[in-house]
Design a protein around this motif. Structure first.
Motif, PDB file in Angstrom:
ATOM      1  N   GLU A  28       0.866  -1.174   0.000  1.00  0.00           N
ATOM      2  CA  GLU A  28       0.000   0.000   0.000  1.00  0.00           C
ATOM      3  C   GLU A  28       0.903   1.225   0.000  1.00  0.00           C
ATOM      4  O   GLU A  28       1.739   1.402   0.887  1.00  0.00           O
ATOM      5  CB  GLU A  28      -0.889  -0.006   1.243  1.00  0.00           C
ATOM      6  CG  GLU A  28      -1.818   1.171   1.315  1.00  0.00           C
ATOM      7  CD  GLU A  28      -2.632   1.190   2.590  1.00  0.00           C
ATOM      8  OE1 GLU A  28      -3.073   2.282   2.962  1.00  0.00           O
ATOM      9  OE2 GLU A  28      -2.812   0.138   3.221  1.00  0.00           O
ATOM     10  N   GLY A  30       2.115   5.229   0.103  1.00  0.00           N
ATOM     11  CA  GLY A  30       1.801   6.425   0.866  1.00  0.00           C
ATOM     12  C   GLY A  30       2.005   6.328   2.361  1.00  0.00           C
ATOM     13  O   GLY A  30       1.693   7.277   3.074  1.00  0.00           O
ATOM     14  N   VAL A  31       2.533   5.210   2.851  1.00  0.00           N
ATOM     15  CA  VAL A  31       2.745   5.061   4.296  1.00  0.00           C
ATOM     16  C   VAL A  31       4.216   4.703   4.569  1.00  0.00           C
ATOM     17  O   VAL A  31       4.946   5.494   5.153  1.00  0.00           O
ATOM     18  CB  VAL A  31       1.807   3.991   4.896  1.00  0.00           C
ATOM     19  CG1 VAL A  31       2.040   3.851   6.386  1.00  0.00           C
ATOM     20  CG2 VAL A  31       0.344   4.327   4.607  1.00  0.00           C
ATOM     21  N   TYR A  32       4.621   3.525   4.151  1.00  0.00           N
ATOM     22  CA  TYR A  32       5.974   3.028   4.404  1.00  0.00           C
ATOM     23  C   TYR A  32       6.998   3.920   3.700  1.00  0.00           C
ATOM     24  O   TYR A  32       6.874   4.215   2.512  1.00  0.00           O
ATOM     25  CB  TYR A  32       6.084   1.587   3.921  1.00  0.00           C
ATOM     26  CG  TYR A  32       7.412   0.921   4.138  1.00  0.00           C
ATOM     27  CD1 TYR A  32       7.974   0.828   5.411  1.00  0.00           C
ATOM     28  CD2 TYR A  32       8.097   0.362   3.079  1.00  0.00           C
ATOM     29  CE1 TYR A  32       9.192   0.190   5.606  1.00  0.00           C
ATOM     30  CE2 TYR A  32       9.315  -0.289   3.258  1.00  0.00           C
ATOM     31  CZ  TYR A  32       9.857  -0.362   4.531  1.00  0.00           C
ATOM     32  OH  TYR A  32      11.067  -0.996   4.729  1.00  0.00           O
ATOM     33  N   GLN A  34       7.491   6.998   3.699  1.00  0.00           N
ATOM     34  CA  GLN A  34       6.991   8.227   3.107  1.00  0.00           C
ATOM     35  C   GLN A  34       7.986   9.373   3.274  1.00  0.00           C
ATOM     36  O   GLN A  34       8.122  10.219   2.397  1.00  0.00           O
ATOM     37  CB  GLN A  34       5.623   8.614   3.700  1.00  0.00           C
ATOM     38  CG  GLN A  34       4.968   9.786   2.995  1.00  0.00           C
ATOM     39  CD  GLN A  34       4.756   9.549   1.502  1.00  0.00           C
ATOM     40  OE1 GLN A  34       4.320   8.481   1.091  1.00  0.00           O
ATOM     41  NE2 GLN A  34       5.072  10.541   0.681  1.00  0.00           N
ATOM     42  N   GLU A  35       8.740   9.360   4.366  1.00  0.00           N
ATOM     43  CA  GLU A  35       9.722  10.425   4.600  1.00  0.00           C
ATOM     44  C   GLU A  35      10.805  10.441   3.523  1.00  0.00           C
ATOM     45  O   GLU A  35      11.372  11.494   3.219  1.00  0.00           O
ATOM     46  CB  GLU A  35      10.338  10.306   5.995  1.00  0.00           C
ATOM     47  CG  GLU A  35      11.235   9.111   6.226  1.00  0.00           C
ATOM     48  CD  GLU A  35      10.524   7.795   6.552  1.00  0.00           C
ATOM     49  OE1 GLU A  35      11.220   6.799   6.829  1.00  0.00           O
ATOM     50  OE2 GLU A  35       9.284   7.747   6.528  1.00  0.00           O
TER      51      GLU A  35
END
Length: 117
Positions: A28, A30-32, A34-35
């Protein structure tokens, strides 16, 4: 090729999906990490599935070029997906890619070479 719970945990948050004639690995977007994508937000990187594909292709080119012909990418805006009819190649790729993702200097170096799709 069924993955053990231990290997599933090793590659998380990527996840393995068995199909009749091939296997895929998805994430998915946009989370993992993201930085990492945020470091180039001013260039248009968002952390989408397409951005993940760009990063994965750089990894593949630099670290595992022999596997390039056996892997195919099929990202969407909200999901990264790579698949193969050779599950052993896919597993080798995702294990190495996940390890690279967990090494901040390595992944940032690879990401600086990624091109916006």
């Amino acid at each position: 090729m069924q993955l053990s719970a231990e290997v599933q945990q090793e590659i998380a948050p990527f996840y393995w999906v068995e199909h009749k004639d091939y296997a895929s690995v998805c994430l998915e977007a946009g989370v993992y990490l993201q930085e990492v994508f945020d470091t180039r937000a001013d260039e248009g990187f968002e952390g989408s599935g397409y951005d993940w594909e760009s990063l994965a292709r750089v990894y593949l080119e630099k670290k595992l070029p022999d596997l390039a012909d056996s892997l195919q990418f099929d990202p969407e805006a909200g999901m990264f997906c790579v698949y193969s009819k050779q599950p052993e190649d896919l597993l080798a790729f995702i294990r190495g890619f996940k390890c690279a993702c967990e090494d901040k200097p390595v992944i940032l170096d690879l990401f600086c070479r990624a091109e916006l799709d």
